[in-house]
Each structure stands twice: as structure tokens, then as C-alpha cells.
Design a protein around this motif. Structure first.
Motif, PDB file in Angstrom:
ATOM      1  N   GLY A 113      35.847 -54.446 -29.869  1.00 28.20           N
ATOM      2  CA  GLY A 113      35.954 -54.006 -28.486  1.00 28.20           C
ATOM      3  C   GLY A 113      36.446 -55.019 -27.479  1.00 28.20           C
ATOM      4  N   ALA A 114      36.486 -56.309 -27.855  1.00 23.12           N
ATOM      5  CA  ALA A 114      36.921 -57.358 -26.920  1.00 23.12           C
ATOM      6  C   ALA A 114      37.173 -58.628 -27.720  1.00 23.12           C
ATOM      7  CB  ALA A 114      35.861 -57.598 -25.842  1.00 23.12           C
ATOM      8  N   HIS A 115      37.768 -59.610 -27.067  1.00 22.93           N
ATOM      9  CA  HIS A 115      38.062 -60.892 -27.714  1.00 22.93           C
ATOM     10  C   HIS A 115      36.845 -61.810 -27.618  1.00 22.93           C
ATOM     11  CE1 HIS A 115      40.187 -64.492 -28.926  1.00 22.93           C
ATOM     12  NE2 HIS A 115      39.685 -65.108 -27.861  1.00 22.93           N
ATOM     13  N   LEU A 116      36.396 -62.348 -28.748  1.00 24.17           N
ATOM     14  CA  LEU A 116      35.269 -63.271 -28.751  1.00 24.17           C
ATOM     15  C   LEU A 116      35.706 -64.628 -28.220  1.00 24.17           C
ATOM     16  CD1 LEU A 116      32.351 -64.005 -29.466  1.00 24.17           C
ATOM     17  CD2 LEU A 116      33.159 -64.524 -31.783  1.00 24.17           C
ATOM     18  N   GLU A 117      35.003 -65.134 -27.222  1.00 23.43           N
ATOM     19  CA  GLU A 117      35.291 -66.449 -26.650  1.00 23.43           C
ATOM     20  C   GLU A 117      34.399 -67.529 -27.253  1.00 23.43           C
ATOM     21  OE1 GLU A 117      37.613 -67.449 -24.499  1.00 23.43           O
ATOM     22  OE2 GLU A 117      38.458 -65.458 -24.162  1.00 23.43           O
ATOM     23  N   ARG A 118      33.076 -67.279 -27.254  1.00 16.35           N
ATOM     24  CA  ARG A 118      32.167 -68.298 -27.758  1.00 16.35           C
ATOM     25  C   ARG A 118      30.807 -67.696 -28.056  1.00 16.35           C
ATOM     26  NH1 ARG A 118      28.156 -70.486 -24.409  1.00 16.35           N
ATOM     27  NH2 ARG A 118      28.259 -69.697 -22.305  1.00 16.35           N
ATOM     28  N   ILE A 119      30.032 -68.483 -28.797  1.00 16.30           N
ATOM     29  CA  ILE A 119      28.640 -68.185 -29.104  1.00 16.30           C
ATOM     30  C   ILE A 119      27.809 -69.343 -28.564  1.00 16.30           C
ATOM     31  CG2 ILE A 119      26.945 -67.995 -30.977  1.00 16.30           C
ATOM     32  CD1 ILE A 119      28.746 -65.516 -30.698  1.00 16.30           C
ATOM     33  N   HIS A 120      26.722 -69.014 -27.915  1.00 13.40           N
ATOM     34  CA  HIS A 120      25.770 -70.014 -27.424  1.00 13.40           C
ATOM     35  C   HIS A 120      24.407 -69.626 -27.973  1.00 13.40           C
ATOM     36  CE1 HIS A 120      23.812 -72.770 -24.583  1.00 13.40           C
ATOM     37  NE2 HIS A 120      22.947 -71.792 -24.354  1.00 13.40           N
ATOM     38  N   ILE A 121      23.734 -70.552 -28.670  1.00 17.80           N
ATOM     39  CA  ILE A 121      22.422 -70.256 -29.230  1.00 17.80           C
ATOM     40  C   ILE A 121      21.414 -71.263 -28.703  1.00 17.80           C
ATOM     41  CG2 ILE A 121      21.003 -70.042 -31.306  1.00 17.80           C
ATOM     42  CD1 ILE A 121      23.430 -69.164 -32.847  1.00 17.80           C
ATOM     43  N   GLU A 122      20.340 -70.749 -28.127  1.00 19.99           N
ATOM     44  CA  GLU A 122      19.215 -71.578 -27.713  1.00 19.99           C
ATOM     45  C   GLU A 122      18.169 -71.500 -28.812  1.00 19.99           C
ATOM     46  OE1 GLU A 122      17.892 -70.473 -23.800  1.00 19.99           O
ATOM     47  OE2 GLU A 122      19.937 -70.593 -23.019  1.00 19.99           O
ATOM     48  N   GLU A 123      17.868 -72.647 -29.382  1.00 22.77           N
ATOM     49  CA  GLU A 123      16.876 -72.740 -30.457  1.00 22.77           C
ATOM     50  C   GLU A 123      15.490 -73.030 -29.868  1.00 22.77           C
ATOM     51  OE1 GLU A 123      17.099 -75.104 -34.535  1.00 22.77           O
ATOM     52  OE2 GLU A 123      16.675 -76.434 -32.836  1.00 22.77           O
ATOM     53  N   THR A 124      15.461 -73.930 -28.910  1.00 19.97           N
ATOM     54  CA  THR A 124      14.240 -74.290 -28.184  1.00 19.97           C
ATOM     55  C   THR A 124      14.627 -74.503 -26.729  1.00 19.97           C
ATOM     56  OG1 THR A 124      14.480 -76.699 -28.376  1.00 19.97           O
ATOM     57  CG2 THR A 124      13.401 -75.572 -30.233  1.00 19.97           C
ATOM     58  N   GLY A 125      13.633 -74.819 -25.913  1.00 18.69           N
ATOM     59  CA  GLY A 125      13.929 -75.138 -24.518  1.00 18.69           C
ATOM     60  C   GLY A 125      14.763 -76.394 -24.367  1.00 18.69           C
ATOM     61  N   ASN A 126      14.777 -77.237 -25.404  1.00 17.45           N
ATOM     62  CA  ASN A 126      15.527 -78.490 -25.354  1.00 17.45           C
ATOM     63  C   ASN A 126      16.813 -78.479 -26.164  1.00 17.45           C
ATOM     64  OD1 ASN A 126      13.600 -79.810 -23.745  1.00 17.45           O
ATOM     65  ND2 ASN A 126      12.366 -80.312 -25.525  1.00 17.45           N
ATOM     66  N   ASN A 127      16.968 -77.542 -27.091  1.00 13.31           N
ATOM     67  CA  ASN A 127      18.126 -77.540 -27.989  1.00 13.31           C
ATOM     68  C   ASN A 127      18.943 -76.272 -27.830  1.00 13.31           C
ATOM     69  OD1 ASN A 127      17.030 -79.869 -29.113  1.00 13.31           O
ATOM     70  ND2 ASN A 127      16.128 -78.789 -30.845  1.00 13.31           N
ATOM     71  N   SER A 128      20.225 -76.449 -27.555  1.00 15.52           N
ATOM     72  CA  SER A 128      21.142 -75.305 -27.553  1.00 15.52           C
ATOM     73  C   SER A 128      22.453 -75.744 -28.198  1.00 15.52           C
ATOM     74  CB  SER A 128      21.378 -74.770 -26.150  1.00 15.52           C
ATOM     75  OG  SER A 128      22.021 -75.723 -25.334  1.00 15.52           O
ATOM     76  N   PHE A 129      23.168 -74.765 -28.726  1.00 21.26           N
ATOM     77  CA  PHE A 129      24.374 -75.029 -29.502  1.00 21.26           C
ATOM     78  C   PHE A 129      25.458 -74.040 -29.105  1.00 21.26           C
ATOM     79  CE2 PHE A 129      20.578 -76.213 -31.689  1.00 21.26           C
ATOM     80  CZ  PHE A 129      20.852 -77.443 -32.252  1.00 21.26           C
ATOM     81  N   ASP A 130      26.694 -74.530 -29.048  1.00 19.04           N
ATOM     82  CA  ASP A 130      27.837 -73.692 -28.715  1.00 19.04           C
ATOM     83  C   ASP A 130      28.888 -73.795 -29.815  1.00 19.04           C
ATOM     84  OD1 ASP A 130      27.529 -72.751 -25.752  1.00 19.04           O
ATOM     85  OD2 ASP A 130      26.878 -74.852 -25.777  1.00 19.04           O
ATOM     86  N   TYR A 131      29.523 -72.673 -30.078  1.00 16.13           N
ATOM     87  CA  TYR A 131      30.640 -72.675 -31.032  1.00 16.13           C
ATOM     88  C   TYR A 131      31.685 -71.705 -30.495  1.00 16.13           C
ATOM     89  CZ  TYR A 131      33.350 -72.637 -35.318  1.00 16.13           C
ATOM     90  OH  TYR A 131      34.358 -72.753 -36.225  1.00 16.13           O
ATOM     91  N   ALA A 132      32.925 -72.186 -30.453  1.00 17.62           N
ATOM     92  CA  ALA A 132      34.025 -71.384 -29.915  1.00 17.62           C
ATOM     93  C   ALA A 132      35.160 -71.253 -30.916  1.00 17.62           C
ATOM     94  CB  ALA A 132      34.526 -71.990 -28.608  1.00 17.62           C
ATOM     95  N   GLY A 133      34.861 -71.365 -32.198  1.00 21.60           N
ATOM     96  CA  GLY A 133      35.894 -71.230 -33.213  1.00 21.60           C
ATOM     97  C   GLY A 133      36.584 -72.547 -33.486  1.00 21.60           C
ATOM     98  N   ASP A 134      37.472 -72.502 -34.471  1.00 20.48           N
ATOM     99  CA  ASP A 134      38.188 -73.706 -34.881  1.00 20.48           C
ATOM    100  C   ASP A 134      39.355 -74.047 -33.961  1.00 20.48           C
ATOM    101  OD1 ASP A 134      36.506 -74.204 -37.024  1.00 20.48           O
ATOM    102  OD2 ASP A 134      37.701 -72.959 -38.367  1.00 20.48           O
ATOM    103  N   GLY A 135      39.859 -73.059 -33.237  1.00 24.10           N
ATOM    104  CA  GLY A 135      41.034 -73.273 -32.401  1.00 24.10           C
ATOM    105  C   GLY A 135      40.655 -73.811 -31.079  1.00 24.10           C
TER     106      GLY A 135
END
Length: 135
Positions: A113-135
Motif C-alpha cells: 500500500g505504500a513505500h517503506l521508509e524505515r523501521i524504528h524499534i524501542e526495546e527499552t526506555g533506553n534502547n531504540s534501533f532504526d533500520y532503513a534498508g541497505d540503500g
């Protein structure tokens, strides 16, 4: 004109950080308490950001009901209340949240339905992670 939409999803899962490339002692040194043989859990928050043209009829980048249904089937039903180490996607990868981010990105890249830009995951209040693909 391109617009962005971010949507959050929540799930709980457990995991144990342990690399088969390391001996037991080295795993404890590298992963610390996250190497607990019984595992540990997190209440993850996944934020998915998609983009696209705003449809002149609906006024939306994509239908939220379609995105939610996709997330329910492909993310929540798969990961919620699981041990990540027991899933096929982590059979040969350490179940870090970095690797979880890559896997969740791979899943949402299949949303039509749309173009994926990025994923953001919060694991804890102190740790978060972003991934926007290889490009």
C-alpha cells in the motif's frame, strides 16, 4: 507530493543473546545479563514509517486498516508472546534488536500500500534501533 505516515505496534517477546561463534564464557562477557540461559523479555514498540503520494480522493498515503491488517498478520501474530530464538528467522542469527529491525523491515517491505521508509524499534526506555534498508 510525497507524505509520510508512521504507525506504532506493540508486542511482547523473549530472547537470549548468544552467539554460536563464541564459547560460553565469551558469550557471558559480550552479552552480560542478556545471555541469561533462561532468556529475558521486552515489551517492544515498532514504529513503521511509510511514504507515498496523498491520494486525491481519500486524502491518505495508504489505508490504515490495510496497514494494520498487514501488521497483525505478518508482525504481531508472528512475534507477540514468542521466544525470538525459536523462530526460523533467528535460526542462524543472534536475536539482537538490530537483527529484529532488519527482519521487521524485510516484512514491511512487502506491504503493497505504500513505500517503506524505515523501521524504528524501542526495546527499552533506553534502547531504540532504526533500520532503513541497505540503500
Amino acid at each position: 507530493m510525497k507524505a509520510y505516515l508512521s504507525r506504532r505496534y506493540h508486542f511482547s517477546a523473549s530472547h537470549r543473546l548468544n552467539s554460536p561463534a563464541y564459547a560460553e564464557e565469551r558469550n557471558r562477557e559480550v552479552y552480560g545479563k542478556c545471555n541469561n540461559p533462561h532468556g529475558h523479555g521486552h515489551n517492544y514498540t515498532v514504529e513503521v514509517t511509510v511514504s507515498g503520494r496523498v491520494d486525491p480522493v481519500t486524502g491518505m498515503v495508504c489505508n490504515l486498516a490495510d496497514l494494520d491488517a498487514f501488521a497483525q498478520k505478518n508482525l504481531l501474530e508472528r512475534f507477540d508472546h514468542t521466544n525470538l530464538n525459536e523462530l526460523e528467522c533467528f535460526a542462524y542469527r543472534v536475536s539482537t534488536t538490530e537483527n529484529l529491525s532488519i527482519e521487521v523491515y524485510r516484512i514491511f517491505a512487502g506491504f503493497p500500500g505504500a513505500h517503506l521508509e524505515r523501521i524504528h524499534i524501542e526495546e527499552t526506555g533506553n534502547n531504540s534501533f532504526d533500520y532503513a534498508g541497505d540503500g
